[in-house]
Enzyme design. Structure first.
Site, PDB file in Angstrom:
ATOM      1  N   ASN A  91       8.323  -3.765   4.342  1.00 44.26           N
ATOM      2  CA  ASN A  91       6.789  -3.154   4.300  1.00 44.26           C
ATOM      3  C   ASN A  91       6.087  -3.824   5.425  1.00 44.26           C
ATOM      4  O   ASN A  91       5.361  -2.956   6.096  1.00 44.26           O
ATOM      5  CB  ASN A  91       6.193  -3.878   3.248  1.00 44.26           C
ATOM      6  CG  ASN A  91       4.605  -3.586   3.154  1.00 44.26           C
ATOM      7  OD1 ASN A  91       4.313  -2.536   3.216  1.00 44.26           O
ATOM      8  ND2 ASN A  91       3.809  -4.796   2.725  1.00 44.26           N
ATOM      9  N   HIS A 133       0.678  -1.137   0.065  1.00 41.56           N
ATOM     10  CA  HIS A 133       0.139  -0.030   0.122  1.00 41.56           C
ATOM     11  C   HIS A 133       0.677   1.335   0.253  1.00 41.56           C
ATOM     12  O   HIS A 133       1.943   1.410   0.582  1.00 41.56           O
ATOM     13  CB  HIS A 133      -0.921  -0.017   1.246  1.00 41.56           C
ATOM     14  CG  HIS A 133      -2.126  -0.833   1.375  1.00 41.56           C
ATOM     15  ND1 HIS A 133      -2.108  -2.318   1.353  1.00 41.56           N
ATOM     16  CD2 HIS A 133      -3.323  -0.540   1.048  1.00 41.56           C
ATOM     17  CE1 HIS A 133      -3.368  -2.746   1.140  1.00 41.56           C
ATOM     18  NE2 HIS A 133      -4.109  -1.539   1.210  1.00 41.56           N
TER      19      HIS A 133
END
Lengths: 351, 351
Positions: free
Chosen positions: B201, B169
């Protein structure tokens, strides 16, 4: 204009970002590329509240907006105006872009990529008449940094200096011989990419450019779009695909493309007539003159997928022909040293 | 709109491409981003002559046109209308782009790069109030291909599948917890880049996102722009700079960025108030949690030069502050296993 004004007024009355989005989705569907909203007055940036400034969204080019609540690509059930945030408020500080600086010159139109400091594409048009007129000489032209690109994104002469690469014209200077001024304009660095000189820019690529000009012997009007590509290569060790390219300049600023494309549109001269299309992708590397140009022919869509661009998407299928089926795609190799030898031979034979 | 109509009429009367260019240069100076020319009617594409169709130039976004004969960036002496060619005639077949598909969702606005199949940028807005509302749960969301991007340029779920990278994202799902629908919209692949999972991440980058949310404890309104970068590295063998990145998918389609940036705008909540700006660039690689986030702070202009984008170019200097001088820039490391251990310890101590 009336519609836009009404829209802005409605938003000022408290529509919110979601409504703005819905509105633009609608508008971008109905009239693509059409009437952009008016620029927010400069005073807007100093006089509005930080959070709720839906007019800031007006800074988005309308043809690039899609989706969003109520839009065609989203099934969001968020009630317009109910969102506690306004992501578009950012644009009060300026729209991030990217801007593809488009330059309209007499002999070419170019679109510039501020990240790679190369063109996205350059488009040109040649005809038997335009090539017959020879008023320009490249000896009178000089390479130019393009002041129309903001300084921080501009390709510089010093970036190319001692890089080992040619300042490779995308629209060839020779295609704008019909006027010295038009030729001069092909020397802006916005029409340039770093190209391997020997074996490519000064050889095979030059013969390919000559092939394009020769097409005017058969077609009364030829359009050519040229540009760089950055293609992946499979690593034989890990079997993964990698894009790898050099960056020249200090600091490193200008990308050295791995490949170049040309998409050629050869028109038959009739209104609504046929267009013979050929797409070619060549590596930025020495190429043997013996290699047929058809080895580099690719479907137009291959260039589209690799470049992110679209070619001829408005041209009906029934008007399209395949260039290399419609005419012979073959280079004429004019090797300078070979011609010198032939000339010397001829002289000694006749003497 | 009236002005545009007049312009088109003048051109139809034989102005030629050069005049069109001059006209647009003028217009793009006077009213940037303002009133675009009307879309050429579809019938135009089948009813006009091949060469002289200056109205085709109307397809160029007005804010991207500069230079050209008579324009501000060119000293060409070519008389408008005297050119034997019309490069803009190409646009009868469609404008090549690039189009940066902009999606306006409730919690984010994204700009998509059709070449790398990654975002150019995603912009979001968070406030103490928006983060306090917790109606969304990412367990209810699923990753989505974005149908608003044309199929040939769309990032696909199968491109990411078994690639070894997370669907990372850019606007975090956790920043849109205020509504399930808003959170769902953060799961479009147009908000995603391939990110190294472990150590990045799911770790350091996640802590960095948490840092951004914590800024709302001090600032009533925080805007964040996030996106990928493709940065060069010096080869120690030949001392040249190379950009190298993987492409995932079959065929290889989605670029794996080498770095990610965030530009943070922390607003003081006053109309025309101060904005504390921080720019950070992190490698797409495992990062030791012990590393201070200030190690990754860079000038905003560094992100601009590397991305080709512009941030805050409309924000007056006197309103700007440096984020990490205005507040403490430090991550809070919430290591899951550490917390589990602490919890177990606490239980055994209390039992």
């Amino acid at each position: 204009m009336i519609k836009t004004s009404v829209a802005i007024a409605a938003l000022s009355a408290g529509g919110g970002a979601a409504l703005t989005a819905a509105l633009y989705s609608l508008r971008s569907n109905k009239d693509k590329l059409a009437d952009m909203p008016p620029t927010p007055a400069p005073s807007l940036f100093s006089s509005t509240a930080i959070a709720a400034s839906p007019t800031a969204v007006a800074a988005i080019p309308a043809n690039q907006v899609f989706g969003g609540p109520g839009g065609p690509s989203s099934s969001s059930s968020i009630t317009p105006g109910s969102a506690p945030v306004n992501p578009g408020g950012l644009f009060e500080y300026g729209f991030p872009g990217p801007v593809s600086d488009i330059a309209t010159r007499a002999a070419l139109i170019s679109s510039y990529d501020r990240r790679t400091r190369n063109p996205h594409w350059v488009a040109e048009h040649i005809t038997p008449e335009s090539l017959a007129k020879r008023d320009g000489d490249r000896k009178n032209s000089q390479f130019l940094e393009d002041p129309a690109v903001p300084a921080k994104f501009r390709a510089l002469l010093k970036d190319y200096y001692r890089s080992g690469y040619d300042r490779g014209h995308q629209v060839p200077a020779a295609d704008a011989k019909w006027s010295q001024a038009a030729m001069d304009e092909t020397f802006y660095l916005t029409n340039m990419s770093p190209q391997v000189g020997e074996g490519f820019n000064r050889d095979y690529w030059a013969h390919f450019e000559d092939f394009c000009r020769r097409l005017t012997q058969r077609y009364p009007s030829v359009r050519i779009v040229t540009g760089p590509l950055y293609l992946p290569k499979k690593d034989p060790v890990d079997n993964k695909w990698y894009v790898k390219y050099e960056m020249i300049g200090t600091p490193p600023s200008v990308a050295v493309p791995t490949h170049f494309y040309k998409v050629i549109f050869a028109e038959d001269g009739r209104v609504g007539g046929n267009v013979a299309i050929g797409a070619f992708v060549l590596p930025n590397a020495p190429i043997d003159n013996a290699k047929p140009i058809t080895d580099f022919e690719v479907p137009v869509e291959a260039v589209e997928r690799a470049s992110g661009l679209e070619f001829a998407n408005q041209l009906p299928m029934q008007r399209r022909r395949r260039l290399c089926a419609d005419t012979t795609c073959a280079l004429v190799i004019k090797d300078y040293s070979e011609r010198q030898k032939a000339f010397a031979k001829g002289r000694s034979a006749s003497s």
